[in-house]
Design a protein around this motif. Sequence first.
Motif, short mmCIF file in Angstrom:
data_model
loop_
_atom_site.label_atom_id
_atom_site.label_comp_id
_atom_site.label_asym_id
_atom_site.label_seq_id
_atom_site.Cartn_x
_atom_site.Cartn_y
_atom_site.Cartn_z
N GLN A 188 -26.41 -15.14 13.95
CA GLN A 188 -26.25 -15.04 15.19
C GLN A 188 -26.19 -14.13 15.77
OE1 GLN A 188 -24.29 -18.12 14.65
NE2 GLN A 188 -26.12 -20.00 14.75
N THR A 189 -26.92 -12.95 16.62
CA THR A 189 -25.96 -11.65 16.92
C THR A 189 -26.35 -12.14 17.87
OG1 THR A 189 -28.84 -11.09 17.56
CG2 THR A 189 -27.65 -10.45 15.21
N LEU A 190 -26.53 -13.40 18.99
CA LEU A 190 -26.50 -13.50 20.64
C LEU A 190 -25.96 -14.50 20.40
CD1 LEU A 190 -26.82 -11.86 22.93
CD2 LEU A 190 -29.23 -13.07 22.72
N SER A 191 -25.06 -15.11 21.66
CA SER A 191 -24.43 -16.23 21.93
C SER A 191 -24.70 -16.74 23.60
CB SER A 191 -23.37 -16.32 21.01
OG SER A 191 -21.62 -17.39 21.86
N ILE A 237 -22.82 -10.07 23.14
CA ILE A 237 -23.41 -10.09 22.45
C ILE A 237 -22.94 -10.33 20.95
CG2 ILE A 237 -24.56 -8.14 21.10
CD1 ILE A 237 -25.24 -6.80 23.78
N VAL A 238 -23.32 -10.64 19.52
CA VAL A 238 -22.07 -10.82 18.51
C VAL A 238 -21.86 -9.31 17.68
CG1 VAL A 238 -22.02 -12.44 17.00
CG2 VAL A 238 -22.31 -13.35 18.80
N ASP A 239 -22.95 -9.03 17.62
CA ASP A 239 -23.32 -8.28 16.64
C ASP A 239 -24.15 -7.06 17.01
OD1 ASP A 239 -24.21 -6.93 14.56
OD2 ASP A 239 -24.92 -7.73 13.13
N VAL A 240 -23.49 -5.63 17.72
CA VAL A 240 -24.73 -4.80 18.12
C VAL A 240 -25.26 -4.27 17.57
CG1 VAL A 240 -24.16 -2.90 19.29
CG2 VAL A 240 -22.52 -4.02 20.05
#
Length: 396
Positions: free
Chosen positions: A107-110, A280-283
């Motif tokens: 999940q690259t976004l929250s 952004i969780v994982d840039v």
Amino acid sequence: MNEIRTLRQEELPESFSLSEFAFQFELTPEEKTERIGWTDPNQVWGYFVDGALAAKLTILPFQTWLGGKSFTMGGIAGVATWPEYRRNGMVGQLLVQSLKTMKEAGQTLSFLAPFKFEFYRKYGWEIYVDYLKYEIPLDKLPKFQAAEGSKIVRIAKNWELLNPIYEAHAVRYNGMLIRDEFWWNQRYFKFKKGTAAIYCNPQGEHKGYIFYQVKDKVATIHEMVFLDEEARRGLWKFIADHDSMIEKVQLNAPIDDALPFLTHDPKFKQEKITYFSARIVDVEGFLSQYPFDAREEAEPVYLRVSDSRADWNNGVYLLEFYENGTAAHVTKLAEGELPSDSEALSCSIQTLTALLIGYQNASFLAQTDRLQGSSELVRRLEAAIPERTTYLSDFF
């Protein structure tokens, strides 16, 4: 002993009791049993003190639209702490754990609905969406006419009929949820009473819908979706035809909604509401999926990102834009490859989120010193980011 872990099935009743207390609502025994039945305890993280649940949050698995593409998103919900445990940093620790969990899940976004924006900004979340709240007296409703041959068809709460229209609408915005059958039936229809109706154009195509309730002389429009101007006018004509039953209409709309310009008298109550936050969780993963809109001659950009809560995001990223302009090749540089400060743009994770989700543009962020770097680099990055309005018509 203090412990952070996911809940066990038998601990869900205590989790719901905490939610009821913190958010001041009450479930019937039947409602609590039903919610426990469709809640996955592995999605609920708890902070335990000597075996007792002290604080908790839930990570809901969603997908959202961004630049017309689907992104996996972790929705943070149900953040709560019993009063005797508050101000001990428990929620902060749960949020940091949630970032690790969401990254592992891809999940690259929250997204989350903040009780206090300042608090969540400390953990990297930033405002991403505002909406307009209208309250329109009967005499100021739009005086539109429906297209000849069009019609409004009342329907049951049928998600399969409404969802294709919703998706065609939602994909136009950044930050809208991709709804599935469960969401429509258990979260959308279940908690909102009213009537659904579809707009059919003269060719018989479904081009819009409305879900609304009339009560105490007020028409509350839960959602109005139109795919073209003809559908907008037809739906508003339909609402205006309730004139013997209502005194005013209430609804929410995207921040770029043009209704005030189109009405004969726009002097009705219009309020701008700041709504959800995003992060952004994982840039690296997010940038690799991001739908850049660079031109063929676009030069690469170095982007230095700082993130105090998710150290995997710290570093410099090289964005090399493909010729077709739909994505970028993303490389996270090693220490020995880092460019000088004058060759890179620099920002925090909050600023990067606001920029790429479309809430603010690069020029404004540079003017306010949220984005550091030369004006040429700012211009180059801004030119590669497609303009699109942010919106979210759901809540969790």
